[in-house]
Write an enzyme that holds these catalytic residues in place. Structure first.
Site, mmCIF file in Angstrom:
data_model
loop_
_atom_site.group_PDB
_atom_site.id
_atom_site.type_symbol
_atom_site.label_atom_id
_atom_site.label_comp_id
_atom_site.label_asym_id
_atom_site.label_seq_id
_atom_site.Cartn_x
_atom_site.Cartn_y
_atom_site.Cartn_z
ATOM 1 N N HIS A 118 0.838 -1.192 0.000
ATOM 2 C CA HIS A 118 0.000 0.000 0.000
ATOM 3 C C HIS A 118 0.881 1.254 0.000
ATOM 4 O O HIS A 118 2.100 1.186 0.102
ATOM 5 C CB HIS A 118 -0.983 0.015 1.190
ATOM 6 C CG HIS A 118 -0.406 0.409 2.502
ATOM 7 N ND1 HIS A 118 -1.150 1.016 3.484
ATOM 8 C CD2 HIS A 118 0.845 0.275 2.999
ATOM 9 C CE1 HIS A 118 -0.384 1.234 4.534
ATOM 10 N NE2 HIS A 118 0.823 0.800 4.281
ATOM 11 N N CYS B 294 5.913 6.580 4.557
ATOM 12 C CA CYS B 294 4.720 5.763 4.293
ATOM 13 C C CYS B 294 4.077 6.140 2.962
ATOM 14 O O CYS B 294 3.187 5.438 2.478
ATOM 15 C CB CYS B 294 3.691 5.933 5.412
ATOM 16 S SG CYS B 294 4.313 5.361 6.998
ATOM 17 N N HIS C 275 5.068 0.227 -0.259
ATOM 18 C CA HIS C 275 5.768 -0.680 0.646
ATOM 19 C C HIS C 275 4.696 -1.671 1.091
ATOM 20 O O HIS C 275 3.592 -1.664 0.532
ATOM 21 C CB HIS C 275 6.395 0.078 1.825
ATOM 22 C CG HIS C 275 5.406 0.744 2.719
ATOM 23 N ND1 HIS C 275 4.762 1.918 2.380
ATOM 24 C CD2 HIS C 275 4.908 0.393 3.923
ATOM 25 C CE1 HIS C 275 3.928 2.262 3.347
ATOM 26 N NE2 HIS C 275 3.986 1.348 4.283
ATOM 27 N N HIS D 110 3.052 -4.867 4.107
ATOM 28 C CA HIS D 110 2.928 -5.392 5.468
ATOM 29 C C HIS D 110 2.408 -6.828 5.458
ATOM 30 O O HIS D 110 1.735 -7.247 4.518
ATOM 31 C CB HIS D 110 1.956 -4.532 6.282
ATOM 32 C CG HIS D 110 2.415 -3.134 6.511
ATOM 33 N ND1 HIS D 110 3.489 -2.827 7.315
ATOM 34 C CD2 HIS D 110 1.973 -1.939 6.027
ATOM 35 C CE1 HIS D 110 3.665 -1.512 7.322
ATOM 36 N NE2 HIS D 110 2.770 -0.949 6.547
ATOM 37 N N ASP E 111 -5.295 -10.393 -0.107
ATOM 38 C CA ASP E 111 -4.016 -11.093 0.087
ATOM 39 C C ASP E 111 -3.154 -11.041 -1.173
ATOM 40 O O ASP E 111 -3.626 -11.352 -2.273
ATOM 41 C CB ASP E 111 -4.273 -12.554 0.480
ATOM 42 C CG ASP E 111 -2.985 -13.245 0.882
ATOM 43 O OD1 ASP E 111 -2.091 -12.593 1.444
ATOM 44 O OD2 ASP E 111 -2.880 -14.464 0.616
ATOM 45 N N HIS E 112 -1.884 -10.657 -0.993
ATOM 46 C CA HIS E 112 -0.928 -10.537 -2.104
ATOM 47 C C HIS E 112 -1.418 -9.546 -3.166
ATOM 48 O O HIS E 112 -1.171 -9.716 -4.356
ATOM 49 C CB HIS E 112 -0.612 -11.911 -2.719
ATOM 50 C CG HIS E 112 0.346 -12.710 -1.885
ATOM 51 N ND1 HIS E 112 -0.035 -13.354 -0.742
ATOM 52 C CD2 HIS E 112 1.682 -12.961 -2.020
ATOM 53 C CE1 HIS E 112 1.008 -13.977 -0.210
ATOM 54 N NE2 HIS E 112 2.064 -13.756 -0.950
ATOM 55 N N GLU F 250 -1.020 -3.767 11.678
ATOM 56 C CA GLU F 250 -0.221 -3.396 10.515
ATOM 57 C C GLU F 250 1.222 -3.850 10.751
ATOM 58 O O GLU F 250 1.893 -4.354 9.860
ATOM 59 C CB GLU F 250 -0.283 -1.883 10.320
ATOM 60 C CG GLU F 250 0.178 -1.437 8.961
ATOM 61 C CD GLU F 250 -0.096 0.040 8.738
ATOM 62 O OE1 GLU F 250 -1.095 0.358 8.080
ATOM 63 O OE2 GLU F 250 0.665 0.878 9.245
#
Lengths: 137, 137, 137, 137, 137, 137
Positions: free
Chosen positions: A17, A36, A42, A44, A82-83, A127
């Site tokens: 994100h 950020c 980047h 998580h 996811d992914h 996060e």
């Protein structure tokens, strides 16, 4: 006293994100959001804890079958996020900054429509191990 | 339903302390507090979780900027208590026994004056993985 | 291939300490060790993992009875160090700086004399979740 | 027996990546790497454990000062990779697929040139709690 | 230096067991094994870490595809042991006491025949957070 | 604002169980409960967190002495359930399916009669790291 019991199910997903307000220029985004807001994203390992509150069914002893709760969470959250890149690969954050606060609210709404209305719902999202959020508070 | 979201930030510090009531003699302190009253002190890796509740700002998507919350916690808690003897090196426990209950209350008061009054605050303190406290309950 | 199996037992203790070289003045201690040299001590929740390697006994299936290993660790380590000031309350660090490196070596020697010589021994000590040591390497 | 002791320091960083072999077409990348090859990236909270082995300095009791090891790791790894897209924002993975295996090897080489050659070095990298790697094995 | 890298995959299963030597009477079993020998069984959440060592494939950057390693572990271990009684529901412990030492050896042998012989294999098994074993040592 | 503080104590026990409704036949039990209904039982490392809420005693700084809370939990819960088969070795689940929901309610009632009525009580029970319950909600 209420006979209500809370049950919790933990799941996780990995996503990219970027914290970015499109109504601001890059300079202001960098000033407010710092690293950020890195334009190339980047990511998580998000940990998700879904809490459901209600009275246990006398026949099964379950408030809700954890296997069912896990399936609902996979269908509504993991298959969507996811992914994935939350900014680019989903419709949920096209007009909403994907902060932890906004992600947890979106996840709550996705799960709320699948959980029996007589059951209460709360969602916690990690996060990182050090930064996490909960909705509703 | 309220749109309030809780955000949590985890920090840690290492400190020495002794559970000791100065109005009692050593014998009574030993009888009540056991090895926790060892005159030469013992210590802990304290884990601190600061919870702040409010509505997210529509421009940033943040209830409170976690980086700001981390800085406030460092200034108000870690700089005062990290690598310190709570009984000898601080003024906060000169008249107050440094039990986990009293430490968490002191930390709450230190943070409360730095957090916007419209935001709710709660603090959890782990003395060990097995013993922890939360204020307000 | 060797039939050797490693068994591990985790224990913990809480202690105060100060990193201090008595052959240096306070200024040099502060320069080298920083806040870890605070004269009034600080402390940790030490986590200890004892590793014993050998072949399992065919009658019990045990390399060493974990209950026995736990008792040995309690007698040799926890009774000496738990809720103690390592600098003041023990003889082991009267001439030895209580760094994690030196503590783990002392613990190794204390356990080594109680564990059957035909079994190999290694000790890991966590000073914090982020700083830990192992001996022998 | 060797007097060597291992010291470990844990750090973390958050990054985005994509598992992608540029000499293959998208179809083959998808077939081999699955959702890990999502074109818009995904991400992780990487946990890094740096292990350094040597004999403790008799004056300090340290194999290496953990504060120094932490600074070296921040300068060589975190400043380069934290909140970055490993494929786009770094030079290290322009010709190298950013699998956990390749990331841990790159990190090892970055740290190796900063750590005294008389000390041994090993790096462990957690991509998730369930998937991790170590180099050299 | 070797270019070998270790990759680790963590899985878990829940099982019941009883530590019991059938060539001894109940009295001796109780004396040696204590409450672990309870005739009606007790159980654990077993955590399993499979370690595979080799050189990464230059085309994929993988020592072994974690997804493949996960599938092998599920087929060879979880399908046989998860939600089972190790003494009654499996053939592997009909003549072997299901201590952690023996379980980890059985799991190693089950996985060894499925992993490429050019890759090294090691298995760690957590019976509880405080008691765990590793094979080969 | 209330001066109430929450204190938490974590304990654990290992037990076997089977999710089984005796008023149903085996086929329906298998259909509803799946592998959790395995006739030969399976087991868990249960983690228990006992929360007690009240005002700290001004003389001790304690809401409740954690050592006392630990002793009560051992006497009321661990001595009854640790290393036991919940279905066969206890009277509490002779007419009650030992789901996490029912176990946490039984534990609450066992502890409630030992804790001062002026103190509030809540119990959280982890069946696995991913499945847990809390009572009262």
């Amino acid at each position: 006293m209420s006979k209500k019991i809370a049950v919790f199910r933990k799941e996780h997903f990995n996503a990219a994100h970027r914290i970015f307000n499109p109504s601001w220029d890059d300079k202001k985004n960098a000033a407010v959001f710092g690293k950020c807001s890195n334009p190339n994203y980047h990511g998580h390992n998000y940990e998700l804890i879904v809490k459901v509150v209600g009275e246990p069914d006398p026949e099964t002893g379950y408030v809700i079958d954890m296997k069912v709760l896990s399936v609902i969470t996979r269908e509504e959250v993991l298959e969507k996020f996811d992914h994935k890149n939350l900014n680019l690969d989903t419709t949920h954050f096209s007009d909403l900054i994907p902060t932890a606060e906004n992600i947890v609210t979106v996840i709550y709404e996705l799960l709320r429509k699948r959980i029996d209305p007589k059951l209460e719902l709360q969602v916690r999202l990690y996060e990182t191990e050090r930064n996490f959020v909960e909705y509703p508070a």
